[in-house]
Design an enzyme around this catalytic site. Structure first.
Site, PDB file in Angstrom:
ATOM      1  N   ASP A  13     -30.546   6.184  19.095  1.00 55.65           N
ATOM      2  CA  ASP A  13     -30.344   6.784  20.416  1.00 55.65           C
ATOM      3  C   ASP A  13     -31.620   7.293  21.075  1.00 55.65           C
ATOM      4  O   ASP A  13     -31.580   8.243  21.845  1.00 55.65           O
ATOM      5  CB  ASP A  13     -29.312   7.920  20.335  1.00 55.65           C
ATOM      6  CG  ASP A  13     -28.704   8.241  21.693  1.00 55.65           C
ATOM      7  OD1 ASP A  13     -28.769   7.378  22.587  1.00 55.65           O
ATOM      8  OD2 ASP A  13     -28.164   9.346  21.865  1.00 55.65           O
TER       9      ASP A  13
ATOM     10  N   HIS B  12     -34.318  13.686  20.228  1.00 54.62           N
ATOM     11  CA  HIS B  12     -34.289  12.771  21.369  1.00 54.62           C
ATOM     12  C   HIS B  12     -33.821  13.425  22.669  1.00 54.62           C
ATOM     13  O   HIS B  12     -33.891  12.783  23.728  1.00 54.62           O
ATOM     14  CB  HIS B  12     -33.409  11.553  21.047  1.00 54.62           C
ATOM     15  CG  HIS B  12     -31.932  11.817  21.135  1.00 54.62           C
ATOM     16  ND1 HIS B  12     -31.048  10.907  21.652  1.00 54.62           N
ATOM     17  CD2 HIS B  12     -31.190  12.886  20.773  1.00 54.62           C
ATOM     18  CE1 HIS B  12     -29.822  11.397  21.611  1.00 54.62           C
ATOM     19  NE2 HIS B  12     -29.885  12.594  21.068  1.00 54.62           N
TER      20      HIS B  12
END
Length: 566
Positions: free
Chosen positions: A2, A249
């Site tokens: 991701d 992230h």
């Protein structure tokens, strides 16, 4: 799975750590479609450390509704954590999940196998990877139990009634089985940027979102590096964890909620403060001492290698005129030439495309019109170490500083809070802009070069710039390099290098952060700038920086540290 696009630099890091395989997901939907058509969704990713077997997930998401096959409505039935209405938001308009029983096990197993078979046709081996889950899952044993029990009943039926072997697995087992087939795999090279998940929605905005915190991350990183060097026996685990935490992230990307961003910031602040104390103790500084430390062994434009110097700020004395021949300016204060080569400078505000779901923390989407900022005032001053030319624009003061050794530094002091819903860019158009490629680094390890995609929307013409980027003239020996003290994004638009300075907006792009990025802070961005002109044979290959550029980058990434002992 991701990050928002995938860097070949990450593949290089994992390969160097001994990993045999990796899974990636967020790749441009057009690239996925092309690779699926030729059964190249599994490939050997080439890096300077060798190749690493890479599995690219098939569809548009890593969630359960997109991993068993091409029909999300059908796949949602096999996310058994949704039984009894749990996690309804994951598949709100899809078929419900139910317990697998003796009465429905055959029907459900056959449907699941049909979906898996369609997915298998896009890969080269008989082994198929089916991840099961979603964000914020497996937080309790009950959920894991529901998934396990229901899949186990299906696997038992499949084993008894088909020739398919289905079972629970790990990535290690999966990759080992794929490798054991000795199936020839295609070899691919390069990164998967920029990322688009649909239409013309490009995830290039996050390259610059919350740039203040991206810059502070670099301050923590450089201070930690200095402490590791100067204090080799110090216990720095807490500070390393603080730095590592922000690499999440949704941390370094600037895509967390405002409250979480502040928590990251306070954690980093505490780490920096403690590191500065540790360094002061190692240097045996006394209470009340105020010093500046050069953490590099090499000389910089301001200090000798390893120098610890008493803090003695020198006032920048106003000068009547600019006499430095290395940089020339227009009468209004915009940059015009570097070392005799025309490099036109423009500061621009680009308004976001209006409406929800367009521009946000992740996505860039700007209107066709640009608002060119006009200079309002200039100032020339100098010290014993440099002369500088500052130009004030709306929202930004750009300062060009030329040091006595010839090093050129450009600083942008930015505050976008007076505007909203837009992007602030600095563009530099060299005289050789008609035939250029843009090169940028991958994690500071290696470099890639990009051509401007002529027919693509403007948001598709940007790439990450972790540490540096340069415009290289095609077929001749000129290049314009910017080495940054902070990560940001860089674009190639109409032959010009575009530096992303800051961005803000009140709208959400509905990619995971259900808010705008309306919490901008004043921020200073620093770059070392280099204009090199030479015969091609005297410059390194187009996709390699020069020695001088790397030295400037080291200076940007390892600035002098000011310490006050209290």
């Amino acid at each position: 799975i991701d990050p928002f696009g995938h860097s070949a630099g990450q593949a290089e890091v994992l390969k160097s750590m001994g990993y045999k395989g990796m899974v990636i997901q967020r790749v441009h939907y057009g690239v996925k479609k092309s690779l699926a058509a030729t059964k190249e969704l599994e490939f050997l990713w080439s890096t300077p450390q060798g190749t690493i077997l890479t599995h690219m997930m098939t569809y548009d998401s890593y969630t359960a509704q997109s991993t068993c096959g091409p029909n999300p409505r059908a796949c949602c039935q096999f996310d058994f954590a949704r039984i009894d209405g749990a996690h309804a938001q994951a598949c709100s308009d899809k078929a419900p999940a139910v317990w697998i029983t003796e009465e429905n096990v055959a029907e459900k197993s056959i449907l699941w196998l049909q979906l898996v078979q369609q997915k298998a046709e896009m890969y080269r081996t008989r082994h198929v990877l089916i991840p099961v889950g979603d964000d914020f899952r497996y937080t309790n044993l009950e959920e894991a139990h529901m998934q396990f029990v229901n899949y186990a009943r299906m696997f038992k039926w499949i084993a008894a009634n088909t020739k398919v072997t289905a079972g629970f697995s790990t990535l290690t087992r999966y990759f080992n089985d794929v490798i054991a087939t000795r199936t020839p795999m295609p070899s691919l090279k390069g990164s998967f940027f920029p990322y688009s998940d649909t239409r013309e929605d490009y995830w290039t905005g996050y390259f610059n979102s919350r740039i203040f915190y991206k810059g502070y991350d670099r301050r923590l990183e450089s201070t930690l590096a200095a402490a590791q060097k100067l204090c080799p026996t110090a216990d720095l685990r807490v500070q390393r964890r603080a730095l590592g935490l922000f690499q999440h992230h949704d941390g370094i990307t600037g895509t967390a909620t405002s409250a979480v961003v502040q928590d990251y910031y306070y954690t980093m602040q505490r780490a920096v403060t403690s590191l500065e104390k540790i360094i002061g103790d190692c240097l045996q500084l006394k209470t009340g001492e105020h010093v500046v430390v050069n953490p590099l062994d090499t000389d910089t434009p301001t200090h000798r290698g390893g120098e610890v110097q008493a803090y003695a700020p020198e006032a920048c004395v106003t000068r009547a005129t600019w006499t430095e021949p290395g940089v020339e300016f227009h009468a209004d204060g915009r940059m015009h030439r570097i070392h005799g080569v025309v490099v036109e400078e423009s500061l621009q505000w680009r308004s976001n495309t209006p409406g929800s779901g367009k521009a946000g923390a992740y996505l860039m989407s700007v209107t066709g019109a640009s608002d060119t900022l006009l200079p309002t005032s200039t100032r020339v001053c100098g010290t014993s170490k440099y002369v500088q030319y500052s130009t004030v624009f709306d929202m930004v003061t750009r300062t060009v500083r030329v040091y006595v050794d010839g090093t050129l530094e450009v600083t942008f002091d930015v505050d976008v809070r007076s505007r909203n819903n837009g992007e602030l860019w600095a563009t530099y158009t060299p005289a050789f802009a008609k035939g250029v490629r843009l090169c940028s680094d991958l994690h500071g390890l290696t470099w890639e070069c990009h051509d401007e995609p002529a027919t693509a929307p403007i948001q598709a013409k940007f790439w990450p710039m972790p540490t540096m980027a340069w415009l290289a003239e095609i077929g001749d020996g000129q290049r314009l390099t910017f080495a940054g003290a902070q990560p940001t994004g860089v674009g190639l638009v109409d032959g010009a290098m575009v530096l992303m300075l800051d961005r803000c907006g009140t709208e959400s792009d509905w990619r995971g952060l259900q808010q705008g990025i309306d919490d901008a802070r004043p921020v200073s961005l620093r770059f070392a700038v280099l204009l090199e002109t030479s015969e091609r044979s005297k410059l390194p290959a187009e996709n390699h920086p020069t020695k001088k550029a790397l030295m400037d980058r080291d200076w940007m990434l390892n600035p002098s540290i000011e310490l006050t002992i209290r």
